[in-house]
Design a protein around this motif. Sequence first.
Motif, PDB file in Angstrom:
ATOM      1  N   SER A  16     -36.876  31.585   2.412  1.00  0.00           N
ATOM      2  CA  SER A  16     -36.899  31.742   4.129  1.00  0.00           C
ATOM      3  C   SER A  16     -38.116  31.238   4.419  1.00  0.00           C
ATOM      4  N   LYS A  17     -39.420  31.461   4.092  1.00  0.00           N
ATOM      5  CA  LYS A  17     -40.652  30.708   4.399  1.00  0.00           C
ATOM      6  C   LYS A  17     -40.743  29.241   4.351  1.00  0.00           C
ATOM      7  N   ALA A  18     -39.972  28.755   3.272  1.00  0.00           N
ATOM      8  CA  ALA A  18     -39.926  27.464   3.262  1.00  0.00           C
ATOM      9  C   ALA A  18     -38.955  26.578   4.303  1.00  0.00           C
ATOM     10  N   LEU A  19     -37.795  27.319   4.382  1.00  0.00           N
ATOM     11  CA  LEU A  19     -36.903  26.876   5.521  1.00  0.00           C
ATOM     12  C   LEU A  19     -37.507  27.098   6.980  1.00  0.00           C
ATOM     13  N   SER A  20     -38.471  27.935   7.019  1.00  0.00           N
ATOM     14  CA  SER A  20     -39.073  28.105   8.499  1.00  0.00           C
ATOM     15  C   SER A  20     -39.994  26.904   8.834  1.00  0.00           C
ATOM     16  N   VAL A  21     -40.765  26.690   7.742  1.00  0.00           N
ATOM     17  CA  VAL A  21     -41.681  25.502   7.643  1.00  0.00           C
ATOM     18  C   VAL A  21     -40.825  24.211   8.033  1.00  0.00           C
ATOM     19  N   THR A  22     -39.754  24.034   7.243  1.00  0.00           N
ATOM     20  CA  THR A  22     -38.932  22.879   7.581  1.00  0.00           C
ATOM     21  C   THR A  22     -38.384  22.662   9.125  1.00  0.00           C
ATOM     22  N   LEU A  66     -40.488  33.529  12.587  1.00  0.00           N
ATOM     23  CA  LEU A  66     -39.779  33.805  11.414  1.00  0.00           C
ATOM     24  C   LEU A  66     -41.146  34.116  10.275  1.00  0.00           C
ATOM     25  N   LEU A  67     -42.101  33.101  10.259  1.00  0.00           N
ATOM     26  CA  LEU A  67     -43.094  33.266   9.495  1.00  0.00           C
ATOM     27  C   LEU A  67     -44.067  34.728   9.679  1.00  0.00           C
ATOM     28  N   LEU A  68     -44.441  34.801  10.943  1.00  0.00           N
ATOM     29  CA  LEU A  68     -45.011  36.061  11.301  1.00  0.00           C
ATOM     30  C   LEU A  68     -44.138  37.254  10.819  1.00  0.00           C
ATOM     31  N   THR A  69     -42.926  37.296  10.872  1.00  0.00           N
ATOM     32  CA  THR A  69     -41.906  38.403  10.525  1.00  0.00           C
ATOM     33  C   THR A  69     -42.154  38.552   8.815  1.00  0.00           C
ATOM     34  N   LEU A  70     -41.905  37.522   8.181  1.00  0.00           N
ATOM     35  CA  LEU A  70     -42.375  37.475   6.647  1.00  0.00           C
ATOM     36  C   LEU A  70     -43.688  38.042   6.433  1.00  0.00           C
ATOM     37  N   SER A  71     -44.764  37.772   7.243  1.00  0.00           N
ATOM     38  CA  SER A  71     -46.241  38.081   6.836  1.00  0.00           C
ATOM     39  C   SER A  71     -46.366  39.762   7.257  1.00  0.00           C
ATOM     40  N   SER A  72     -45.355  40.188   7.996  1.00  0.00           N
ATOM     41  CA  SER A  72     -45.496  41.613   8.491  1.00  0.00           C
ATOM     42  C   SER A  72     -44.591  42.558   8.016  1.00  0.00           C
ATOM     43  N   ARG A  73     -43.724  42.346   7.062  1.00  0.00           N
ATOM     44  CA  ARG A  73     -42.690  43.013   6.701  1.00  0.00           C
ATOM     45  C   ARG A  73     -43.130  44.533   6.315  1.00  0.00           C
ATOM     46  N   GLU A  74     -44.539  44.751   5.755  1.00  0.00           N
ATOM     47  CA  GLU A  74     -44.812  45.977   5.239  1.00  0.00           C
ATOM     48  C   GLU A  74     -45.402  46.758   6.299  1.00  0.00           C
ATOM     49  N   TYR A  78     -48.219  41.970  12.972  1.00  0.00           N
ATOM     50  CA  TYR A  78     -48.001  40.890  13.979  1.00  0.00           C
ATOM     51  C   TYR A  78     -46.755  41.366  14.845  1.00  0.00           C
ATOM     52  N   SER A  79     -46.847  42.571  15.184  1.00  0.00           N
ATOM     53  CA  SER A  79     -45.480  43.130  15.772  1.00  0.00           C
ATOM     54  C   SER A  79     -45.555  42.740  17.258  1.00  0.00           C
ATOM     55  N   THR A  80     -46.702  42.380  17.863  1.00  0.00           N
ATOM     56  CA  THR A  80     -46.896  41.986  19.288  1.00  0.00           C
ATOM     57  C   THR A  80     -46.398  40.562  19.515  1.00  0.00           C
ATOM     58  N   PRO A  81     -47.120  39.706  18.648  1.00  0.00           N
ATOM     59  CA  PRO A  81     -46.781  38.246  18.744  1.00  0.00           C
ATOM     60  C   PRO A  81     -45.193  38.073  18.494  1.00  0.00           C
ATOM     61  N   ILE A  82     -44.578  38.761  17.296  1.00  0.00           N
ATOM     62  CA  ILE A  82     -43.284  38.470  17.170  1.00  0.00           C
ATOM     63  C   ILE A  82     -42.464  38.936  18.332  1.00  0.00           C
ATOM     64  N   PHE A  83     -42.844  40.127  18.984  1.00  0.00           N
ATOM     65  CA  PHE A  83     -42.137  40.465  20.067  1.00  0.00           C
ATOM     66  C   PHE A  83     -42.073  39.518  21.197  1.00  0.00           C
ATOM     67  N   THR A  84     -43.184  38.965  21.491  1.00  0.00           N
ATOM     68  CA  THR A  84     -43.541  37.792  22.629  1.00  0.00           C
ATOM     69  C   THR A  84     -42.694  36.780  22.374  1.00  0.00           C
TER      70      THR A  84
END
Length: 807
Positions: A16-22, A66-74, A78-84
């Motif tokens: 998922s991270k690799a595809l997001s970067v792509t 998506l990258l921020l979502t992967l970093s904040s799964r736990e 990064y809830s605020t920038p993801i929502f924004t």
Amino acid sequence: MPYENTQLHVKLTYWSKALSVTVITVGILVLLSWQFDFDLFRRPIPNLVSMNPLSAILFILSGFTLLLTLSSRENDKYSTPIFTFSVLILALSAGKLAALLIGFDFPVDSFLYHDKLELDIVGNRPNRIAPNTVFNFFLCGIALVFMRSKNARSHNIAHVFILAILFVGMLSLLGYLYKVNSFYGLFKYIPMAIHTAVSFIILSLALLFVYPDKGVMRNFTSKYAGSTSARFLIPSAVIIPCVLGYLRLLGDWRGLYSTEFGVAILILSIIIMFLIFIWYNAASLNKKDALQKEAEANLKKMNSELEIKIEERTREVINNEKRFRSMIENASDIVSLLDEENNVLYINPAIQNICGYTFEEIKKLDRQALILPEDRPKALRNFQLALKNPGVPVAVTINILHKNGKKIWLEGFMRNMLHDDNVKAIVSNYRDVTERKEAELKALENENRIWNTLDKMMEGIQIIDRNWKYVYVNEAGAKQGKYSKEDLLGHTMMEKYPGIENSELFKLMRQCMNENITGFMENEFEYNDGTKGWFELSIQPVPEGLFILSIDITRRKAAEAGILKLNSELEQRVKERTEQLETVNKELESFSYSISHDLRAPLRAIHGYSKMVEEDYASVLDAEGNRLLSIVQYNAQRMGTLIDDLLAFSRLGKKEIQKSDINAAEIIEATINELNKTVEHKARINIGKLDNIQADYSLIYQVLYNLLSNAVKYSSKKENPVVTINSEIKDNEVIYSINDNGAGFDMKYGHKLFGVFQRLHGNDEFEGTGVGLAIVQRIINKHGGRVWAEGKINEGATFFFSLPLNK
């Protein structure tokens, strides 16, 4: 979950991270192509539609989200920038989609590179974002918003939207492969670009892989056989029909066979390929089933053997239990079993030997009552820590009260074995360490007292080990070294003071360490910043290395240098001043001679001739002439007195003091007798306590006469003039006071009293030359004493003089 495929989940998250970067990379390359007019990434296939800049920006935003979502799964950091970002994607796509449906102009897709977009004509229309592209981004924004929720239903809804994005992307890609325009274009609008369709397929897979254990993906990523089969069949079900369909159309386009033949071949190929995959899947499942059956048979056999072993083991356990119970019952350490509520289930007899209580007494008592109040919170924390960490030993040290009231120390371990069916208790064992603890506490108290004393000393303390590392430095020592304690500890002297190994100080320190001797030196130390300081160092060998006591003597050394310099300068100044004084003295002698001879002759002539005029012509002169003649005589006489006073004042500077023991009563009596002969007055002179003094008799006589005559003179206008003489001994001085109740003076002019010719009253009020008090001050100063006065107008005055006591 036992069948959760954690390893696969980790791989999918990585993909998922690799595809997001792509997706982000594609968006950036497209924007660069628009910026620099490079068609390779803007339009990968000539004559096809270019990706709109808005599409590139939305792909970049989606990828970053998506990258921020992967970093904040736990922890959702990064809830605020993801929502924004999600809302921004949703707002831009929703606005453009609404504009396309309603028919109004929302030029957000032509804001960037407007002129270039107008020239990029597709079907007689300038480049704009395609409706199916906007629709997919709208679905993407909704999916990103729903994915933020931890609710399982929200993930299911999000995955439905993601699958719709995947479907639209694949439909557009197939439209390009199969040359079906309606698959990738809608009506009169610009079609979706081919690399936009590929990017949507990549983006949808990245979205699905973010949470591979939730929503629709959960049924494809577990270890169950159905999930395994699905992972094997789904790629086949997608890829094989697409490839075979393209090959069928390719043959049809080239006229290799008829349409009917092509369809038959396609269907037959699909059937054959799927039969092969179904056969392979069935064989795999059968193999796993056979292995499972074999494992069940082996398990039954093992169970049978296990039952036999259990019987044997049970007998061993019973015997071991008897053995261990005997060991525990006779152990010298306390062994106890507690339940999860901290209630006592069992305590061995050692409790009575150590604490004085029996097991029955302990059960009746509140266990917290045995523990000292200050240790109860710690004991509770240890118990809770053991509860939270099954099987992990927790070290315990507590203070408890013996039955006889004595405080004792217990030390041991507590282990939570509630999970063990053979124990089902929290096991603890303690031993009495009172004697050791008391010795440790006493030693620690002594050690702390020593270190506290060293830390608070004003002298610097350092302990250097044999590798020249600082193992201890007090605050004063660190301050002297221009470092903090933390900066020095653990570092060598050579690291902190480069070049010190070449100094005389280091040479002495090495000698003290090698020869085990004491050293002492005064050392000028140069710091790293070039400044210098002087220190008095006492170096003592100790087991660790060297103990160094340092006293900062920089100020003392500076003072010594200053004193030497000052002495040198003072000697020169004394020499110069002596020469000046000798010159002044010669001038004063000359001046005195002039006053004695040159001034006295004219005054005598004036006075003599005026007397002759008075005797011979008094009858001839009228009253005014006689008055003026008397004024001349008076002033000539006053001038003579003034000259006498000045001569007396000047002679004081040359007169050597001849000190002797003076009887105070005798000198006061002699002074009063002289005063009564020379001055007419009606003052009553009171004599109080008088202390004997050591001074020059004639000079002190002059002081007393001048002060008494002043007191009599300035109190003469009072109806009952009184003069009082007293003395006292204070602060190693004899202090004399002469008080009168006369005219007094204003204290703000008191500083003028002892100056030559300085008077506070006019000559018409009180006669005088203004030299008498100046003579008093000079005499007392030559004796090393002080003169001062206090007074109030019309309330009298008191004059003081002090003389040092004779030692």
